[in-house]
Design a protein around this motif. Structure first.
Motif, short mmCIF file in Angstrom:
data_model
loop_
_atom_site.label_atom_id
_atom_site.label_comp_id
_atom_site.label_asym_id
_atom_site.label_seq_id
_atom_site.Cartn_x
_atom_site.Cartn_y
_atom_site.Cartn_z
N GLU A 1 41.82 -48.87 12.82
CA GLU A 1 40.98 -47.97 13.60
C GLU A 1 39.92 -47.34 12.70
N THR A 2 38.76 -47.14 13.26
CA THR A 2 37.70 -46.50 12.51
C THR A 2 37.13 -45.35 13.32
N GLY A 3 36.43 -44.44 12.64
CA GLY A 3 35.76 -43.36 13.34
C GLY A 3 36.74 -42.36 13.91
N VAL A 4 36.43 -41.89 15.11
CA VAL A 4 37.23 -40.88 15.79
C VAL A 4 37.80 -41.52 17.05
N THR A 5 39.12 -41.49 17.17
CA THR A 5 39.77 -42.06 18.34
C THR A 5 40.43 -40.96 19.17
N GLN A 6 40.48 -41.19 20.47
CA GLN A 6 41.09 -40.22 21.37
C GLN A 6 42.01 -40.95 22.35
N THR A 7 43.15 -40.34 22.62
CA THR A 7 44.06 -40.87 23.62
C THR A 7 44.65 -39.73 24.44
N PRO A 8 44.90 -39.97 25.72
CA PRO A 8 44.49 -41.15 26.46
C PRO A 8 43.00 -41.12 26.78
N ARG A 9 42.45 -42.21 27.27
CA ARG A 9 41.05 -42.22 27.66
C ARG A 9 40.86 -41.61 29.05
N HIS A 10 41.89 -41.73 29.88
CA HIS A 10 41.85 -41.15 31.22
C HIS A 10 43.19 -40.47 31.49
N LEU A 11 43.13 -39.32 32.17
CA LEU A 11 44.35 -38.58 32.48
C LEU A 11 44.17 -37.88 33.82
N VAL A 12 45.15 -38.09 34.69
CA VAL A 12 45.17 -37.38 35.97
C VAL A 12 46.44 -36.54 35.97
N MET A 13 46.29 -35.26 36.26
CA MET A 13 47.46 -34.38 36.25
C MET A 13 47.38 -33.36 37.36
N GLY A 14 48.55 -32.94 37.80
CA GLY A 14 48.63 -31.87 38.77
C GLY A 14 48.54 -30.52 38.08
N MET A 15 48.35 -29.49 38.86
CA MET A 15 48.14 -28.16 38.29
C MET A 15 49.38 -27.61 37.61
N THR A 16 50.55 -28.16 37.93
CA THR A 16 51.78 -27.63 37.32
C THR A 16 52.24 -28.46 36.12
N ASN A 17 51.53 -29.55 35.85
CA ASN A 17 51.95 -30.42 34.75
C ASN A 17 51.63 -29.83 33.38
N LYS A 18 52.29 -30.40 32.37
CA LYS A 18 51.94 -30.14 30.97
C LYS A 18 51.63 -31.47 30.33
N LYS A 19 50.49 -31.55 29.69
CA LYS A 19 50.09 -32.78 29.02
C LYS A 19 49.39 -32.42 27.71
N SER A 20 49.19 -33.42 26.87
CA SER A 20 48.47 -33.20 25.62
C SER A 20 47.44 -34.29 25.39
N LEU A 21 46.30 -33.90 24.87
CA LEU A 21 45.28 -34.84 24.43
C LEU A 21 45.38 -34.97 22.91
N LYS A 22 45.17 -36.19 22.45
CA LYS A 22 45.28 -36.45 21.02
C LYS A 22 43.97 -36.96 20.47
N CYS A 23 43.64 -36.51 19.28
CA CYS A 23 42.45 -36.98 18.57
C CYS A 23 42.85 -37.31 17.14
N GLU A 24 42.32 -38.41 16.63
CA GLU A 24 42.57 -38.79 15.25
C GLU A 24 41.25 -39.23 14.61
N GLN A 25 40.98 -38.71 13.43
CA GLN A 25 39.77 -39.14 12.73
C GLN A 25 40.15 -39.90 11.46
N HIS A 26 39.42 -40.99 11.23
CA HIS A 26 39.70 -41.91 10.12
C HIS A 26 38.57 -41.86 9.10
N LEU A 27 37.90 -40.71 9.01
CA LEU A 27 36.70 -40.58 8.20
C LEU A 27 36.90 -39.70 6.98
#
Lengths: 112, 115
Positions: free
Chosen positions: B1-27
């Motif tokens: 992997e190069t640059g800055v990656t993010q996962t997931p690319r798409h996320l659908v969630m309800g108002m009561t859910n808990k989720k996390s976005l992830k970012c990783e930089q390889h620079l």
């Protein structure tokens, strides 16, 4: 506070047409100015920058000149290509802190 | 992997859910950022971490909680979101060296939809 105003889009041009996207700013002091581009499905990429008055930034055929007297940093390209279709953001950095102040973005569509 | 990656690319969630976005930089950068990109609005800087410490927090609601466990990773924890939080969330990184501007490199973003 510091802010950037850029022309509303979308802008639709035919291939090889001349492009101008207007950007004006409000800031105290002497900010640094930038144009970023966002291609579909991608993050923002720095296109060009200018750090002092009368500087001209250029890249990939795009140019912009830092005009302090008119507080402007208009983006120009003499002959656009279909591959230039993207959203263009004008931004300023006030020479302190971490924040870039972005405009709302201008969508450009170039048709064959 | 190069640059800055993010996962997931798409996320659908309800108002009561808990989720996390992830970012990783390889620079090899030492600063990381979260931005919110909403339609017809300028990009909004949410959080800045420099050397793994939060240095800027622009009045973001507490339902957004960032975490920076090391200089390469950045998370945005989400809970009890509102529909108006639907947006593209962009991560960026830069190499900070005092108070001069250094180019921020952006990831492709996570498109979040809150139902």
């Amino acid at each position: 506070g510091d802010s950037v105003t850029q022309m509303e889009g979308p802008v639709t041009l035919s291939e090889e047409a001349f492009l101008t996207i207007n950007c004006t700013y409000t800031a105290t002091g002497y900010p640094s100015l930038f144009w970023y581009v966002q291609y579909p499905g991608e993050g923002l990429q720095l296109l060009l920058k200018a750090t002092k008055a009368d500087d001209k930034g250029s890249n990939k055929g795009f140019e912009a000149t830092y005009r302090k007297e008119t507080t402007s940093f208009h983006l120009e390209k003499g002959s656009v290509q279909v591959s230039d279709s993207a959203v263009y953001f004008c931004a300023l950095w006030a020479n302190s802190g971490y924040a870039l102040n972005f405009g709302k973005g201008t969508s450009l569509l170039v048709t064959p | 992997e190069t640059g800055v990656t993010q996962t997931p690319r798409h996320l659908v969630m309800g108002m009561t859910n808990k989720k996390s976005l992830k970012c990783e930089q390889h620079l090899g950068h030492n600063a990381m950022y979260w931005y919110k990109q909403s339609a017809k609005k300028p990009l909004e800087l949410m959080f800045v971490y420099s050397l793994e410490e939060r240095v800027e927090n622009n009045s973001v609601p507490s339902r957004f909680s960032p975490e920076c466990p090391n200089s390469s990773h950045l998370f945005l924890h989400l809970h009890t979101l509102q529909p108006e939080d639907s947006a593209l969330y962009l991560c960026a990184s830069s190499q900070e060296s005092g108070r001069t501007y250094n180019e921020q490199f952006f990831g492709p973003g996570t498109r979040l939809t809150v139902l």
